[in-house]
Each structure stands twice: as C-alpha cells, then as structure tokens.
Design a protein around this motif. Structure first.
Motif, PDB file in Angstrom:
ATOM      1  N   VAL A   1      23.998  33.956  23.976  1.00 41.30           N
ATOM      2  CA  VAL A   1      22.774  33.266  24.365  1.00 41.30           C
ATOM      3  C   VAL A   1      22.793  33.178  25.884  1.00 41.30           C
ATOM      4  N   LEU A   2      21.841  33.853  26.517  1.00 40.68           N
ATOM      5  CA  LEU A   2      21.786  33.894  27.974  1.00 40.68           C
ATOM      6  C   LEU A   2      21.233  32.591  28.528  1.00 40.68           C
TER       7      LEU A   2
ATOM      8  N   VAL B   1      22.925  26.805  28.891  1.00 41.58           N
ATOM      9  CA  VAL B   1      22.088  26.793  27.691  1.00 41.58           C
ATOM     10  C   VAL B   1      22.149  25.419  27.047  1.00 41.58           C
ATOM     11  N   SER B   2      20.988  24.960  26.575  1.00 41.25           N
ATOM     12  CA  SER B   2      20.956  23.638  25.938  1.00 41.25           C
ATOM     13  C   SER B   2      21.684  23.688  24.586  1.00 41.25           C
ATOM     14  N   HIS B   3      22.175  22.541  24.208  1.00 43.48           N
ATOM     15  CA  HIS B   3      22.913  22.401  22.953  1.00 43.48           C
ATOM     16  C   HIS B   3      22.024  22.772  21.772  1.00 43.48           C
ATOM     17  N   GLY B   4      20.754  22.453  21.873  1.00 43.11           N
ATOM     18  CA  GLY B   4      19.817  22.733  20.789  1.00 43.11           C
ATOM     19  C   GLY B   4      19.685  24.219  20.494  1.00 43.11           C
ATOM     20  N   THR B   5      19.741  25.069  21.523  1.00 42.67           N
ATOM     21  CA  THR B   5      19.625  26.509  21.321  1.00 42.67           C
ATOM     22  C   THR B   5      20.845  27.043  20.579  1.00 42.67           C
TER      23      THR B   5
ATOM     24  N   GLU C   1      22.338  27.452  12.924  1.00 42.46           N
ATOM     25  CA  GLU C   1      21.551  27.150  11.730  1.00 42.46           C
ATOM     26  C   GLU C   1      20.954  28.409  11.119  1.00 42.46           C
ATOM     27  N   MET C   2      20.524  29.365  11.966  1.00 42.32           N
ATOM     28  CA  MET C   2      20.011  30.642  11.450  1.00 42.32           C
ATOM     29  C   MET C   2      21.100  31.370  10.670  1.00 42.32           C
ATOM     30  N   ALA C   3      22.330  31.349  11.200  1.00 43.70           N
ATOM     31  CA  ALA C   3      23.442  32.013  10.515  1.00 43.70           C
ATOM     32  C   ALA C   3      23.756  31.323   9.191  1.00 43.70           C
ATOM     33  N   LYS C   4      23.729  29.992   9.186  1.00 43.70           N
ATOM     34  CA  LYS C   4      24.021  29.254   7.956  1.00 43.70           C
ATOM     35  C   LYS C   4      22.948  29.479   6.898  1.00 43.70           C
ATOM     36  N   LYS C   5      21.676  29.556   7.321  1.00 46.92           N
ATOM     37  CA  LYS C   5      20.592  29.808   6.369  1.00 46.92           C
ATOM     38  C   LYS C   5      20.711  31.203   5.765  1.00 46.92           C
ATOM     39  N   ALA C   6      21.260  32.155   6.523  1.00 45.59           N
ATOM     40  CA  ALA C   6      21.464  33.508   6.005  1.00 45.59           C
ATOM     41  C   ALA C   6      22.666  33.582   5.071  1.00 45.59           C
ATOM     42  N   GLY C   7      23.473  32.503   5.020  1.00 42.77           N
ATOM     43  CA  GLY C   7      24.629  32.478   4.132  1.00 42.77           C
ATOM     44  C   GLY C   7      25.948  32.762   4.833  1.00 42.77           C
ATOM     45  N   LEU C   8      25.936  32.815   6.155  1.00 42.93           N
ATOM     46  CA  LEU C   8      27.175  33.032   6.916  1.00 42.93           C
ATOM     47  C   LEU C   8      27.713  31.667   7.342  1.00 42.93           C
ATOM     48  N   ALA C   9      28.731  31.208   6.647  1.00 36.78           N
ATOM     49  CA  ALA C   9      29.236  29.856   6.872  1.00 36.78           C
ATOM     50  C   ALA C   9      30.360  29.815   7.911  1.00 36.78           C
TER      51      ALA C   9
END
Length: 151
Positions: free
Chosen positions: A81-82, A123-127, A133-141
């Motif tokens: 994340v740039l 980079v902000s913590h939220g990013t 969260e995107m990775a977790k929703k895809a099933g990558l824990a």
C-alpha cells in the motif's frame, strides 16, 4: 643505425617495423555482453514474476518492528500500500476490485496462502485494515504485516 629501426636491419626493413596496435574489439564485445546481462538481471529483480514476494523491489517506507521478519514463500501473496493509498500487487498498481479478484484466485489455488501487507509509514490504519478485511472476506485467514528490521 637510424631512429626507429631495429638493430641489425637494413634501411628498407626498418620502414615496415613499427609498434603493434592493441585490438580493442574483443574488449568492447565483452563489455557489451556484461552490460546486457546487468540490464536483464536488474529488470528481473525489480519486476518479479507472478505472486510477487516480500522482496519484490518496491520502494515502500515500512515502519520499524522488533519481531522477526516474515519469510515469504512462493505461495504467499504480497500486497503493498503506497503512501497515496494505491495498491500494488506483483509490481503492478491495481484497483480495489482487481485486488479482490486476486484474493479470490489465490484462495482457489491455495487456501493456505499468507497475505503479507506492506504499507508505507504514512498510510492510514484504516487502509491497511481495509486490505486485510478484503483478504478475510475472500477466505484468506493467514495475514502478516511487513516491517523493517528494528535495529
């Protein structure tokens, strides 16, 4: 005995005698081959193949950390994340939707894929949480955060 002549030679033989020239053609050939080799290897280092890796040659100012660094495997997925919030995957800037698709593809290939998030210090913590969260929703824990060595 005249100047520029070898001792014991007649006058007409001395005109043909001279200094041998150095042939630099082989030297130039070797230098050009080395230049090509360095150019190819430097491009390979900065543009690593599919999957990226933790050391993909990106200029990200990582925060310092005290724990041991995560060693990337070939199955791991590195997301940078740039500072301006853009996402980089395998050396290419990608949109959020493309990142989600890459996470889904990684899950279908290997469910044990570790996602390594390398975020710039600014980079902000939220990013960073958004990428995780995107990775977790895809099933990558399995998630990891890339940091610089604290020493």
């Amino acid at each position: 005995m005249g100047m520029g002549k070898t001792p014991g030679s007649s006058d007409d033989e001395g005109a043909d005698a001279g200094f041998a020239e150095i042939n630099i053609t082989p030297l130039v050939d070797v230098m050009l081959v080395l230049l090509i080799i360095f150019m190819v290897t430097s491009s390979v280092i900065t543009q690593q193949g599919p999957g990226g890796g933790a050391k993909a040659g990106l200029k990200v100012n990582l925060p310092k950390g005290g724990a041991a660094d995560v060693t990337a495997r070939t199955t791991d997925m590195s997301v940078a994340v740039l500072a301006d919030g853009r996402f980089v995957l395998a050396g290419n800037v990608v949109a959020e939707e493309e990142l989600k698709q890459a996470f889904d593809a990684a899950k279908s290939q290997n469910p044990d894929t570790v996602v390594i998030v390398q975020a710039d210090e600014g980079v902000s913590h939220g990013t960073v949480v958004q990428v995780m969260e995107m990775a977790k929703k895809a099933g990558l824990a399995q998630l990891a955060i890339g940091v610089r060595d604290g020493t």
